[in-house]
Scaffold this motif. Structure first.
Motif, PDB file in Angstrom:
ATOM      1  N   LEU A 188      -9.918  81.443  39.655  1.00  0.00           N
ATOM      2  CA  LEU A 188      -8.737  80.864  39.015  1.00  0.00           C
ATOM      3  C   LEU A 188      -7.489  81.111  39.857  1.00  0.00           C
ATOM      4  O   LEU A 188      -6.617  80.233  39.964  1.00  0.00           O
ATOM      5  N   TYR A 248     -11.756  87.588  30.451  1.00  0.00           N
ATOM      6  CA  TYR A 248     -11.563  86.141  30.620  1.00  0.00           C
ATOM      7  C   TYR A 248     -12.200  85.400  29.437  1.00  0.00           C
ATOM      8  O   TYR A 248     -13.259  85.760  28.943  1.00  0.00           O
ATOM      9  N   GLY A 249     -11.537  84.371  28.998  1.00  0.00           N
ATOM     10  CA  GLY A 249     -12.003  83.618  27.832  1.00  0.00           C
ATOM     11  C   GLY A 249     -11.587  84.231  26.516  1.00  0.00           C
ATOM     12  O   GLY A 249     -11.658  83.569  25.469  1.00  0.00           O
ATOM     13  N   THR A 292     -13.563  79.259  32.314  1.00  0.00           N
ATOM     14  CA  THR A 292     -13.210  80.494  31.598  1.00  0.00           C
ATOM     15  C   THR A 292     -13.862  80.582  30.229  1.00  0.00           C
ATOM     16  O   THR A 292     -13.710  81.600  29.544  1.00  0.00           O
ATOM     17  N   VAL A 333     -14.592  85.032  38.322  1.00  0.00           N
ATOM     18  CA  VAL A 333     -13.870  83.948  37.642  1.00  0.00           C
ATOM     19  C   VAL A 333     -12.371  84.125  37.821  1.00  0.00           C
ATOM     20  O   VAL A 333     -11.630  83.163  38.083  1.00  0.00           O
ATOM     21  N   ARG A 334     -11.887  85.350  37.674  1.00  0.00           N
ATOM     22  CA  ARG A 334     -10.453  85.607  37.848  1.00  0.00           C
ATOM     23  C   ARG A 334     -10.004  85.228  39.253  1.00  0.00           C
ATOM     24  O   ARG A 334      -8.967  84.573  39.440  1.00  0.00           O
TER      25      ARG A 334
END
Length: 695
Positions: A381, A305-306, A427, A377-378
């Motif tokens: 989202l 991520y990012g 992210t 985080v995934r």
């Protein structure tokens, strides 16, 4: 020097027809003995577990496995029962009456074979006596501090005691006096014994590990064993080989080593197989690949991520798996090749990204916090996107019910925009994606991490090769990558196993039966087997690195070219190659490879009881006639198989598609595999009175 071929059976084409080799199994008992019966230590467990059904089909109720008793293994693998054979039951009762705990039941695997398990702890008080007896017979002393060797003495002595009891009891039942005695042969790997002391010793791997074994003319075995304080183990292994009626090993690699190290060539080479289950739909394995690849992609979305600035549809997943033996398993060469591959992909400005997994268990504290955060985080989202999508869909639905075309500028309000902006900001990361999923203990001295630091593969945005070390075996219950090993393999594109020493190599074999191309070497039994039986291994997705006759740098360059060539394939070419790879699974089926073990058993009987069992002298094996041919759709010359540039034209792909006919190639490959043997009735005139048998 080229690999020396055993004078016995080393190719399926050289074996006698199975209908001429049937045995009067109703008059015999087969005991297969191994430390890894119900006790997984390494690859031998897989050999025994997968081969059990084929052997049980041949021997029925007269087939028994003998191993050690460990409570934590037995609870989930064995169903206890009473022995069906009266001699076996009485032998167990005799041993129990003298304080030894013996357990009997069915192993809950395919074929459900009978297992006899000895609790070596209950017999440990006999250790000094048995070591003394072993010294009197062999002049081999076992040091008190070597627990594994001491356990082998106890296990071997218990096995010999049991077989002797069965022999006497069985002959008493028959009303005859036993003319034979059982000599205890300590078991190191896997062996089989017939009643009346007929047996063969099967060597799967040397306790030495990786050494310059193929240059053993300059290798002082006694000196090296003494310096490593394993001379007694070497003597035990050598004694087992020379005392057995038939000596077998799993590949030409170990056969060559045995000739120099143990001073004896194997009588039969018995390759390892697998139980192959074919899908009813021809391309079902391709569907499984797509399904599990999507689940791996979900993990990648969280881990990177990012930094997810690469196209997942143009991302290839490579992996290496096995014990953490950095040089032995070829991890050192693999990392060096990845560094060179990264350079090639960047120079040619390709849009292909390669993500490499190292599935090798090591000592860790726990999951890496940054890795767990990535998956969180995934998921956040995903939940945000689902919430906005649901709200968007409701407004769109209501507008359509009214017969209106919604204003897309108004369908998302300010709150929705704010939620999405916060999700985007979440992210952002100020560090690179981690190269390991766990906190490693003593990571400053970890060989893989140190090599990654040296070659600079830190998962930068500009890197076309990205690395993930997963120092733990895969599990479907993992919060990071919830996949079993088989599911993970099916989702990858290529398995890479450039081993420096591999007696057989189950990992590339498992890839093959799942239709996943793999890289192996000519220093592995599997690689040599495929070179012998497949005319063009690369066309079938088996890339064999020459680590025997080339320097390390040349071998690394060859591996790099294999990896780069695989990256140049388009999706259609990879699908065709997977189809070809999966068709090789018939070559690894125990229905075919079980013939080697059948031949070894028959040979052992003919040598022990020549007046009752005879075998025709075996001619030197033929290597031709049992080879998968080069597929007709593959260009005839090596130069034509390489694209003229990294960005080859679509016309080249269309030409190859015209040459490729899946059904035609599959039928030709099926014709190159002999029909599986049948375990039917004995031929007329083969069985003599009193169990005599003549070919």
């Amino acid at each position: 020097m080229p690999l020396a071929r055993s004078l016995s059976m080393t190719s399926l084409n050289g074996l006698l027809q199975c209908e001429d080799e049937d045995l009067p199994v109703e008059d015999l008992l087969l005991f297969e003995i191994s430390w890894e019966v119900t006790n997984k230590v390494g690859g031998i467990y897989t050999v025994i577990q997968t081969k059990a059904k084929t052997t049980a089909d041949e021997w029925g109720e007269n087939y028994f496995l003998i191993g050690p008793y460990f409570d934590h293994n037995v609870k989930t693998q064995v169903e206890f029962s009473e022995p069906p054979n009266s001699a076996v039951k009485k032998a167990m009762d005799t041993m129990k009456s003298q304080g030894c705990q013996v357990f009997f039941g069915r192993w809950l695997i395919e074929g459900s074979p009978y297992v006899l398990l000895f609790d070596i702890g209950s017999a440990a008080w006999n250790l000094d006596k048995w070591k003394g007896e072993f010294w009197e017979v062999s002049n081999i002393g076992i040091p008190f501090h070597d627990r594994e060797a001491n356990d082998a003495v106890i296990f071997g002595s218990l096995t010999a005691w049991f077989l002797k009891e069965v022999q006497f009891l069985n002959l008493e039942i028959c009303g005859t006096k036993p003319p034979w005695d059982v000599v205890p042969i300590l078991h190191l790997e896997s062996s089989s014994f017939f009643l009346k002391a007929t047996g063969f010793f099967s060597l799967h791997e040397y306790f030495w590990g990786p050494h310059p074994c193929l240059c053993t003319q300059r290798f002082d075995i006694d000196k090296e064993a003494g310096e490593r304080q394993i001379y007694h183990r070497y003597c035990m292994e050598r004694a087992s080989v020379h005392c057995a009626h038939v000596f077998t090993t799993v590949s030409q690699i170990t056969a060559t080593e045995a000739e120099h190290m143990l001073k004896k060539s194997p009588d039969v080479v018995t390759p390892n197989g697998l139980n192959i289950k074919k899908f009813s739909a021809m391309h079902e394995f391709q569907n499984l690949h797509s399904m599990y690849k999507a689940r791996i992609q979900e993990f990648i979305r969280g881990h990177f991520y990012g930094h997810l600035d690469f196209d997942l549809d143009k991302t290839l997943f490579f992996f290496i798996a096995g014990r953490y033996e950095f040089s032995n398993k070829g991890a050192d060469m693999f990392l060096e090749a990845l560094s060179r591959l990264n350079f090639l992909l960047r120079v040619h400005k390709t849009d292909v990204t390669v993500i490499v997994f190292f599935i090798m268990p090591a000592k860790t504290n726990n999951f890496n916090v940054e890795t767990l955060k990535g998956q969180a985080v995934r998921k956040q989202l995903w939940d945000t996107a689902q919430s906005v999508k649901e709200k968007f869909g409701r407004k769109l639905y209501n507008a359509l019910l009214k017969g209106e075309i919604p204003d897309l500028n108004k369908i998302l309000d300010r709150d929705d925009i704010s939620i999405m902006k916060r999700a985007i900001f979440s992210t952002q990361r100020h560090s690179l994606p981690p190269v390991t999923t766990h906190n490693m203990i003593d990571d400053s001295n970890d060989p893989i991490l140190n090599t990654i630091r040296r070659i600079g593969l830190f998962n930068n945005r500009t890197d076309r090769v990205k690395v993930i070390l997963h120092p733990e075996f895969l599990s479907s219950t993992s919060p990071l990558l919830p996949l079993d090993y088989e599911e993970f393999v099916r989702g990858c594109h290529l398995g890479v196993f450039p081993s420096y020493y591999e007696p057989w190599g189950y990992t590339p074999a498992e890839c093959t039966v799942m239709g996943i191309p793999s890289v192996t070497t000519n220093l592995s039994g599997f690689g040599c087997f495929m070179q012998e039986h497949v005319a063009d291994p690369e066309a079938y997705g088996i890339y064999i690195v020459d680590r025997r006759f080339r320097s390390p740098d040349e071998s690394c360059n060859q591996l790099t070219q294999f990896l780069y060539g695989f990256c140049q394939q388009n999706r259609r070419q990879r699908i065709i190659q997977r189809n070809r790879t999966e068709r090789l699974s018939d070559l690894l089926d125990w229905k075919y490879l079980g013939r080697y073990y059948m031949h070894a058993r028959h040979l052992a009987l003919s040598r022990t009881f020549p007046d009752k069992f005879e075998m025709e002298p075996s001619a030197p094996p033929k290597t031709e006639g049992f080879r998968f041919p080069r597929p007709s759709s593959v260009p005839p010359s090596p130069s034509a198989s390489q694209h003229s540039s990294p960005h080859h034209s679509e016309a080249e792909d269309e030409d190859e598609d015209e040459r490729y006919d899946e059904d035609e190639e599959a039928e030709r490959d099926r014709q190159n595999i002999k029909s599986p043997f049948s375990l039917g009735a004995l031929p007329q005139g083969k069985k003599k009175q009193h169990g005599e048998y003549r070919n």
